[in-house]
Design an enzyme around this catalytic site. Sequence first.
Site, PDB file in Angstrom:
ATOM      1  N   ARG A  38       0.842  -1.192   0.000  1.00  0.00           N
ATOM      2  CA  ARG A  38       0.000   0.000   0.000  1.00  0.00           C
ATOM      3  C   ARG A  38       0.880   1.246   0.000  1.00  0.00           C
ATOM      4  O   ARG A  38       1.901   1.293   0.678  1.00  0.00           O
ATOM      5  CB  ARG A  38      -0.903   0.011   1.235  1.00  0.00           C
ATOM      6  CG  ARG A  38      -2.015  -1.032   1.184  1.00  0.00           C
ATOM      7  CD  ARG A  38      -2.810  -1.032   2.474  1.00  0.00           C
ATOM      8  NE  ARG A  38      -1.965  -1.435   3.601  1.00  0.00           N
ATOM      9  CZ  ARG A  38      -1.973  -0.830   4.784  1.00  0.00           C
ATOM     10  NH1 ARG A  38      -2.731   0.221   4.994  1.00  0.00           N
ATOM     11  NH2 ARG A  38      -1.197  -1.266   5.765  1.00  0.00           N
ATOM     12  N   LYS A  61      -7.296   1.358  -4.700  1.00  0.00           N
ATOM     13  CA  LYS A  61      -8.634   1.934  -4.887  1.00  0.00           C
ATOM     14  C   LYS A  61      -8.693   2.790  -6.146  1.00  0.00           C
ATOM     15  O   LYS A  61      -9.750   3.308  -6.505  1.00  0.00           O
ATOM     16  CB  LYS A  61      -9.027   2.766  -3.664  1.00  0.00           C
ATOM     17  CG  LYS A  61      -9.206   1.923  -2.405  1.00  0.00           C
ATOM     18  CD  LYS A  61      -9.647   2.776  -1.223  1.00  0.00           C
ATOM     19  CE  LYS A  61      -9.839   1.919   0.020  1.00  0.00           C
ATOM     20  NZ  LYS A  61     -10.271   2.732   1.189  1.00  0.00           N
ATOM     21  N   GLY A  82      -3.657 -13.183   1.276  1.00  0.00           N
ATOM     22  CA  GLY A  82      -4.007 -13.734   2.573  1.00  0.00           C
ATOM     23  C   GLY A  82      -5.075 -12.948   3.293  1.00  0.00           C
ATOM     24  O   GLY A  82      -5.076 -12.860   4.527  1.00  0.00           O
ATOM     25  N   ARG A  84      -9.206 -11.922   4.251  1.00  0.00           N
ATOM     26  CA  ARG A  84     -10.450 -12.646   4.522  1.00  0.00           C
ATOM     27  C   ARG A  84     -11.230 -12.822   3.220  1.00  0.00           C
ATOM     28  O   ARG A  84     -11.117 -11.995   2.305  1.00  0.00           O
ATOM     29  CB  ARG A  84     -11.318 -11.842   5.497  1.00  0.00           C
ATOM     30  CG  ARG A  84     -10.882 -11.950   6.941  1.00  0.00           C
ATOM     31  CD  ARG A  84     -12.064 -11.629   7.837  1.00  0.00           C
ATOM     32  NE  ARG A  84     -11.715 -10.708   8.892  1.00  0.00           N
ATOM     33  CZ  ARG A  84     -12.568 -10.251   9.806  1.00  0.00           C
ATOM     34  NH1 ARG A  84     -13.831 -10.626   9.761  1.00  0.00           N
ATOM     35  NH2 ARG A  84     -12.177  -9.419  10.743  1.00  0.00           N
ATOM     36  N   GLY A 124      -9.985 -14.376  13.219  1.00  0.00           N
ATOM     37  CA  GLY A 124      -9.368 -15.446  13.994  1.00  0.00           C
ATOM     38  C   GLY A 124      -7.867 -15.330  13.933  1.00  0.00           C
ATOM     39  O   GLY A 124      -7.316 -14.580  13.123  1.00  0.00           O
ATOM     40  N   HIS A 125      -7.204 -16.067  14.824  1.00  0.00           N
ATOM     41  CA  HIS A 125      -5.749 -16.114  14.820  1.00  0.00           C
ATOM     42  C   HIS A 125      -5.291 -17.552  15.021  1.00  0.00           C
ATOM     43  O   HIS A 125      -6.094 -18.457  15.279  1.00  0.00           O
ATOM     44  CB  HIS A 125      -5.169 -15.193  15.894  1.00  0.00           C
ATOM     45  CG  HIS A 125      -5.235 -13.738  15.550  1.00  0.00           C
ATOM     46  ND1 HIS A 125      -4.583 -13.214  14.452  1.00  0.00           N
ATOM     47  CD2 HIS A 125      -5.896 -12.706  16.132  1.00  0.00           C
ATOM     48  CE1 HIS A 125      -4.828 -11.916  14.375  1.00  0.00           C
ATOM     49  NE2 HIS A 125      -5.620 -11.585  15.385  1.00  0.00           N
ATOM     50  N   ASP A 126      -3.976 -17.719  14.906  1.00  0.00           N
ATOM     51  CA  ASP A 126      -3.342 -19.038  14.973  1.00  0.00           C
ATOM     52  C   ASP A 126      -3.947 -19.929  16.051  1.00  0.00           C
ATOM     53  O   ASP A 126      -4.351 -21.066  15.790  1.00  0.00           O
ATOM     54  CB  ASP A 126      -1.842 -18.834  15.227  1.00  0.00           C
ATOM     55  CG  ASP A 126      -1.063 -20.136  15.268  1.00  0.00           C
ATOM     56  OD1 ASP A 126      -0.376 -20.438  14.283  1.00  0.00           O
ATOM     57  OD2 ASP A 126      -1.129 -20.849  16.286  1.00  0.00           O
ATOM     58  N   ASN A 128      -6.762 -19.814  17.634  1.00  0.00           N
ATOM     59  CA  ASN A 128      -8.167 -20.173  17.398  1.00  0.00           C
ATOM     60  C   ASN A 128      -8.290 -21.294  16.381  1.00  0.00           C
ATOM     61  O   ASN A 128      -9.085 -22.229  16.561  1.00  0.00           O
ATOM     62  CB  ASN A 128      -8.945 -18.958  16.903  1.00  0.00           C
ATOM     63  CG  ASN A 128      -8.743 -17.729  17.756  1.00  0.00           C
ATOM     64  OD1 ASN A 128      -8.373 -16.678  17.249  1.00  0.00           O
ATOM     65  ND2 ASN A 128      -8.954 -17.835  19.066  1.00  0.00           N
ATOM     66  N   TYR A 129      -7.504 -21.211  15.318  1.00  0.00           N
ATOM     67  CA  TYR A 129      -7.581 -22.217  14.255  1.00  0.00           C
ATOM     68  C   TYR A 129      -7.137 -23.591  14.757  1.00  0.00           C
ATOM     69  O   TYR A 129      -7.808 -24.602  14.537  1.00  0.00           O
ATOM     70  CB  TYR A 129      -6.711 -21.810  13.056  1.00  0.00           C
ATOM     71  CG  TYR A 129      -6.955 -20.407  12.555  1.00  0.00           C
ATOM     72  CD1 TYR A 129      -8.247 -19.897  12.420  1.00  0.00           C
ATOM     73  CD2 TYR A 129      -5.887 -19.575  12.217  1.00  0.00           C
ATOM     74  CE1 TYR A 129      -8.467 -18.610  11.973  1.00  0.00           C
ATOM     75  CE2 TYR A 129      -6.099 -18.280  11.765  1.00  0.00           C
ATOM     76  CZ  TYR A 129      -7.385 -17.797  11.644  1.00  0.00           C
ATOM     77  OH  TYR A 129      -7.603 -16.519  11.202  1.00  0.00           O
ATOM     78  N   ASP A 155      -0.127 -20.887  11.746  1.00  0.00           N
ATOM     79  CA  ASP A 155       0.276 -19.976  10.669  1.00  0.00           C
ATOM     80  C   ASP A 155       1.398 -20.543   9.800  1.00  0.00           C
ATOM     81  O   ASP A 155       1.349 -20.463   8.572  1.00  0.00           O
ATOM     82  CB  ASP A 155       0.738 -18.645  11.262  1.00  0.00           C
ATOM     83  CG  ASP A 155      -0.425 -17.762  11.681  1.00  0.00           C
ATOM     84  OD1 ASP A 155      -1.572 -18.186  11.509  1.00  0.00           O
ATOM     85  OD2 ASP A 155      -0.180 -16.655  12.187  1.00  0.00           O
TER      86      ASP A 155
END
Length: 363
Positions: A38, A61, A82, A84, A124-126, A128-129, A155
């Site tokens: 960006r 954009k 990567g 969502r 979510g993060h590592d 949680n998965y 991850d």
Amino acid sequence: MNGPLNSLKVIEFSGLGPGPLAGQLLADLGADVITIDRKSADTDPTEINRRNKRSIALNLKSTEGLIIVKKIINNSDVLIEGFRPGVMERLGFTNKKVLKINPSLVYGRMTGWGQDGPNSYEAGHDLNYIGLSGALWYASHPETPPFTPPALVGDVGGGALYLVIGILSALLSTKESKKGTVIDAAIVDGSAHMMNLFMSLQNTGMFSTERGGSLLDGPPWSRCYKTSDGLWMSVQCLEPKFYQEFLEKMGLSEHPLFQNQLNTENWPEMIITLEAMFLEKSLAEWVNEFDHSDACVGPVLDPISSMKDPHLSHRETWVEKDGLIQASPSPRFGKKSNQKIGKVPERGEHMQEILSEISNEKL
């Protein structure tokens, strides 16, 4: 870059987590990885996952920014993102549209929950998965909370490495068919798949859903023990011959408690005995005791200490570059690898160079 992938062209949408690590692995192996950054982002020279890549900074954009991305896609073999589910679609890069731009492209999509399913749009993060996938269940000993692995199981293992496996597999298929493909790499899937070695114990009598009761999740001869100086030794002598050598080194060959390695009833008392024994000596003393043995016992080191270890120092597994300790490219090819660690690029550093390369691309 030199390496087996030096003819591979990859476009990576800059982000966090396993996607950039997958791109770094490909770049370390010689691929030309262009990171789409960006324009508003600052450069962080400590982002090791950006090493060996080139950078172009764009406003996604804007019409101009999107046209440039499409031209780079048209000139690439692989695209990595990567975000969502839905983010790339809002930018106009649906599966169908991307493969229309470049029909032979491998489109690698990295997420935690996958591209579909009830959780796919949730954050979510590592932890949680891998908590949901079952991969966290056996992490730590009975009666203690599962500890937080440093993003390695989710991850890195279930995410980045499975994405790279998918990319390389798809490239082989595309080479024959000339048809591109979309990879749905979900950390929750990859981390579950890594459990299959453990799950293969189900019919052996050495599998339990109770933590600490299986062959691979913390028996007395497969855990870490504290030393007298507050450091740790790892012990994992699974096979009987290695277990016997361990007992000999510990002076326990004749001890009745240790004669039946797989008798789970004795495990708690065996652990107490070994904990007390390891507290009698320092880490250095234990390292010297087990040096060049097949007892499968060794020190637990932090990365800085690991860098100084004779074996890892010989292999240059850890190196220091630009003030950062980082692991060398892996795997290696040949006895003396010629894969080098490049610099972390400034955001937009290769803007004009990349624009020049795609100037003749037609859409």
